[in-house]
Design a protein around this motif. Structure first.
Motif, PDB file in Angstrom:
ATOM      1  N   ALA A   1       0.820  -1.217   0.000  1.00  0.00           N
ATOM      2  CA  ALA A   1       0.000   0.000   0.000  1.00  0.00           C
ATOM      3  C   ALA A   1       0.852   1.264   0.000  1.00  0.00           C
ATOM      4  O   ALA A   1       0.398   2.323  -0.416  1.00  0.00           O
ATOM      5  N   GLY A   2       2.101   1.176   0.425  1.00  0.00           N
ATOM      6  CA  GLY A   2       3.009   2.314   0.372  1.00  0.00           C
ATOM      7  C   GLY A   2       3.008   3.143   1.637  1.00  0.00           C
ATOM      8  O   GLY A   2       2.235   2.922   2.557  1.00  0.00           O
ATOM      9  N   LYS A   3       3.918   4.122   1.656  1.00  0.00           N
ATOM     10  CA  LYS A   3       4.116   4.975   2.827  1.00  0.00           C
ATOM     11  C   LYS A   3       3.351   6.295   2.755  1.00  0.00           C
ATOM     12  O   LYS A   3       3.457   7.113   3.655  1.00  0.00           O
ATOM     13  N   ALA A   4       2.633   6.524   1.698  1.00  0.00           N
ATOM     14  CA  ALA A   4       1.968   7.819   1.501  1.00  0.00           C
ATOM     15  C   ALA A   4       0.983   8.117   2.623  1.00  0.00           C
ATOM     16  O   ALA A   4       0.338   7.230   3.170  1.00  0.00           O
ATOM     17  N   THR A   5       0.883   9.394   2.951  1.00  0.00           N
ATOM     18  CA  THR A   5      -0.053   9.866   3.960  1.00  0.00           C
ATOM     19  C   THR A   5      -0.950  10.938   3.351  1.00  0.00           C
ATOM     20  O   THR A   5      -0.667  11.467   2.271  1.00  0.00           O
ATOM     21  N   LEU A   6      -1.987  11.261   4.068  1.00  0.00           N
ATOM     22  CA  LEU A   6      -2.886  12.323   3.626  1.00  0.00           C
ATOM     23  C   LEU A   6      -2.113  13.628   3.456  1.00  0.00           C
ATOM     24  O   LEU A   6      -2.277  14.341   2.458  1.00  0.00           O
ATOM     25  N   GLU A   7      -1.225  13.925   4.386  1.00  0.00           N
ATOM     26  CA  GLU A   7      -0.429  15.150   4.295  1.00  0.00           C
ATOM     27  C   GLU A   7       0.474  15.136   3.060  1.00  0.00           C
ATOM     28  O   GLU A   7       0.619  16.152   2.382  1.00  0.00           O
ATOM     29  N   ASN A   8       1.086  13.975   2.752  1.00  0.00           N
ATOM     30  CA  ASN A   8       1.902  13.856   1.537  1.00  0.00           C
ATOM     31  C   ASN A   8       1.098  14.248   0.308  1.00  0.00           C
ATOM     32  O   ASN A   8       1.589  14.984  -0.550  1.00  0.00           O
ATOM     33  N   PHE A   9      -0.122  13.738   0.222  1.00  0.00           N
ATOM     34  CA  PHE A   9      -0.928  14.037  -0.962  1.00  0.00           C
ATOM     35  C   PHE A   9      -1.431  15.465  -0.964  1.00  0.00           C
ATOM     36  O   PHE A   9      -1.533  16.078  -2.032  1.00  0.00           O
ATOM     37  N   ARG A  10      -1.724  16.028   0.180  1.00  0.00           N
ATOM     38  CA  ARG A  10      -2.101  17.447   0.205  1.00  0.00           C
ATOM     39  C   ARG A  10      -0.971  18.295  -0.368  1.00  0.00           C
ATOM     40  O   ARG A  10      -1.199  19.195  -1.172  1.00  0.00           O
ATOM     41  N   ILE A  11       0.247  17.998   0.054  1.00  0.00           N
ATOM     42  CA  ILE A  11       1.407  18.749  -0.442  1.00  0.00           C
ATOM     43  C   ILE A  11       1.582  18.528  -1.937  1.00  0.00           C
ATOM     44  O   ILE A  11       1.768  19.481  -2.703  1.00  0.00           O
TER      45      ILE A  11
END
Length: 163
Positions: A50-60
């Motif tokens: 699923a990966g390490k991505a977070t909601l904050e990563n995608f917002r940025i």
């Protein structure tokens, strides 16, 4: 930069590609996790896949890069993120594969300058998809970053590279 919407109707209803906004971050993260989890299940644990991505990563990412979503009946079923000429992300939900969503997102990204991307070496479906659309793997480009969620070799592709 805004993408021109592509609208149509079919068995699934109305579809469109549109520029992504920071408000799409939750939906993009859900697509990312689901699509990666399905595509990379054979390469690691469900969490790694699923990966390490977070909601904050995608917002940025959605604030700083060019990005688009593909919607079907108002639901985000795919997305693409472009940074310069690097197509950093292009994911479509597993049940939306073969619907044209990936192709539409790729076309928009290419129209906005996508010329380079990385694909896991052991991801034959993605590799075949890009190759069908004119992308060519660079010989000898396999690379594995120890910081990746899944530390497996990825291959660099360029659009229209002459081997």
């Amino acid at each position: 930069m805004s993408a021109k919407p592509r609208e149509g109707t079919g068995a699934a209803g109305c579809t469109a590609v549109r520029a992504a906004t920071v408000d799409d971050a939750s939906a993009v993260l859900a697509v990312h996790r689901t699509a990666r989890g399905a595509a990379y299940a054979h390469l690691g644990t469900p969490e790694e896949a699923a990966g390490k991505a977070t909601l904050e990563n995608f917002r940025i990412q959605l604030e700083t890069a060019q990005a688009w979503v593909f919607e079907r009946d108002g639901d985000v079923i795919g997305f693409a993120v472009l940074e310069g000429e690097l197509l950093r992300e292009l994911y479509v939900l597993p049940d939306a594969r073969g619907t044209g969503a990936g192709k539409a997102l790729l076309e928009v990204a290419v129209a906005h300058g996508a010329r380079l991307l990385w694909v896991y070496e052991d991801n034959p479906a993605a590799r075949a998809f890009y190759e069908r659309h004119g992308w060519v793997a660079e010989p000898g480009s396999a690379y594995a970053d120890p910081q990746w969620a899944i530390v497996e070799p990825a291959v660099r592709y360029r659009l229209g590279l002459q081997a």
